[in-house]
Design an enzyme around this catalytic site. Structure first.
Site, PDB file in Angstrom:
ATOM      1  N   LYS A  78       0.892  -1.255  -0.111  1.00 21.28           N
ATOM      2  CA  LYS A  78       0.011  -0.078  -0.057  1.00 21.28           C
ATOM      3  C   LYS A  78       1.000   1.145   0.087  1.00 21.28           C
ATOM      4  O   LYS A  78       1.808   1.288   0.584  1.00 21.28           O
ATOM      5  CB  LYS A  78      -0.893  -0.040   1.116  1.00 21.28           C
ATOM      6  CG  LYS A  78      -2.101   0.874   1.233  1.00 21.28           C
ATOM      7  CD  LYS A  78      -2.754   0.955   2.456  1.00 21.28           C
ATOM      8  CE  LYS A  78      -3.994   2.050   2.520  1.00 21.28           C
ATOM      9  NZ  LYS A  78      -4.895   1.960   3.635  1.00 21.28           N
ATOM     10  N   SER A 158      -9.920   2.523   2.639  1.00 21.22           N
ATOM     11  CA  SER A 158      -8.984   3.302   1.817  1.00 21.22           C
ATOM     12  C   SER A 158      -7.946   2.185   0.962  1.00 21.22           C
ATOM     13  O   SER A 158      -7.429   2.614   0.147  1.00 21.22           O
ATOM     14  CB  SER A 158      -8.090   4.146   2.594  1.00 21.22           C
ATOM     15  OG  SER A 158      -7.355   3.624   3.538  1.00 21.22           O
ATOM     16  N   SER A 182     -10.524   0.504   6.928  1.00 16.39           N
ATOM     17  CA  SER A 182      -9.808   0.592   5.915  1.00 16.39           C
ATOM     18  C   SER A 182      -9.321  -0.817   5.493  1.00 16.39           C
ATOM     19  O   SER A 182      -8.495  -1.040   4.206  1.00 16.39           O
ATOM     20  CB  SER A 182      -8.955   1.604   5.639  1.00 16.39           C
ATOM     21  OG  SER A 182      -9.292   2.900   5.588  1.00 16.39           O
TER      22      SER A 182
END
Length: 376
Positions: A78, A158, A182
């Site tokens: 990420k 997210s 998230s």
């Protein structure tokens, strides 16, 4: 050659150790798959040369009978995790083309165990969002489709890039992070497995901060076993993070095989709320049936403060974000928009660098931290 990208992390690690295929072979297949699936917009930085070099190093160690617990396994990272020499922006314009000179503790743990980095994954800007639409690089597309409909769907956020890449077989597993859902929400949206671990299990050092008392590193993978494998490698005590827990990391992979027989599992009545769709209610019931069939004891419980969870989050998270993101002023790193004077430079840089959702949360946080609101 077998389509190696379809393997679970556990199966891939077993195959690599047994020399059924090489790390270069599986890494090359993932590199090709990523190139062929760019319409999903899951990766914001692809690192094929770095990945293949890491794969070759893993193959050399495996040939000697050496290697770590993730030796040769290609992963996605990420864009919230600082990676030395690879652009890290938390998908925000404010960080420009920022390239860290150091490695986050979590990713360093992965490289120490022999993992291979395929690239950086898309996400909501500064992890603020639940649909991966606030990213400077555009939204991620969920690889799943409704039956008979080819319309693009959100993978959630997210960690939308992490979830979509795992679901689309663009990495064996991926790092993610969870501040207010998230990891869990995008995993649910993509049919993958995500875990938000206990706060302090995984170090936050080198993670781009959103809300420091809530941010938690965790994995997204294809199976529960895979998440257990990746989480164990991610977690460690870290003196560089004052909130890091000085505790032994359990062998979660072996715990997974024990199942839930004999466990007492509480079902909060507040979690089945008015207006819940019939489809979700049936899935909830099915989950309870599965747990009972597996030998768990189901206990009805009450968590009466559940109704305060979201209001509390929208006080704590924006307030901490307002404080944490004050460092992005155009002076030390990242993007800068020069103004007529110092104040104008600050204002123009932050107005031009932060997206609308981040600006909204920063303003909420600044208001929450104001003396008038604090007294109230």
């Amino acid at each position: 050659m077998t389509e190696l990208t379809k393997l679970t992390l556990a199966a891939a690690l077993d195959g690599l150790k047994a020399k059924e295929f090489s790390s270069r072979e599986i890494t090359q297949q993932f590199v090709d798959a990523i190139e062929g699936a760019r319409t999903l917009n899951a990766y914001v930085v692809e690192t094929p040369e770095k990945a293949l070099a890491m794969a070759d190093a893993s193959d050399a160690r495996l040939a000697k009978g050496e290697g770590g617990k993730l030796e040769g396994a290609p992963l996605g990272i990420k864009d919230l995790y600082c990676t030395k020499g690879v652009r890290t922006t938390a998908c925000s314009n404010i960080l420009g083309a920022f390239t860290p000179t150091y490695e986050s503790t979590v990713t360093q743990n992965l490289w120490d165990e022999g993992a291979v980095m395929l690239g950086k994954l898309n996400m909501d800007e500064f992890a603020m969002g639940s649909s991966n639409e606030t990213s400077r690089f555009g939204n991620v597309i969920n690889p799943w489709r409704r039956k008979g409909d080819n319309q693009g769907l959100t993978p959630g956020g997210s960690s939308g890039g992490s979830a979509a890449s795992v679901a689309a077989d663009l990495c064996l597993a991926a790092t993610a992070s969870d501040t207010g859902g998230s990891i869990r929400q995008p995993a649910a949206f993509t049919g993958t497995v995500g875990i938000k671990p206990t706060y302090g299990r995984a170090s936050r050092y080198g993670m781009v901060a959103f809300a420091s008392s809530l941010d938690q590193a965790g994995p997204i993978s294809k199976t529960v076993e895979d998440s257990a494998i990746l989480l164990k490698a991610m977690c460690s005590h870290d003196p560089k993070d004052s909130t890091s827990l000085s505790v032994e990391t359990p062998d979660w992979r072996s715990d997974v095989s024990k199942g839930v027989k004999g466990m007492r599992i509480g079902i909060p009545k507040e979690y089945r709320m008015e207006g819940m769709s019939d489809e979700i209610d049936k899935l909830w019931e099915q989950g309870i049936v599965w747990l009972k069939a597996a030998g768990a004891e189901i206990v009805d419980i009450s968590l009466p403060h559940t109704k305060y969870a979201l209001p509390a989050y929208y006080i704590v998270a924006p307030a901490e974000a307002s404080s944490n993101l004050a460092r992005y002023d155009g002076m030390r790193y990242g993007a800068r928009i020069a103004g007529e004077n110092l104040t104008a430079t600050y204002e123009d840089t932050r107005a031009g660098g932060f997206g609308a959702e981040v600006q909204r949360r920063l303003m909420i946080g600044t208001y929450v931290l104001s003396s008038g609101y604090y007294d109230a």
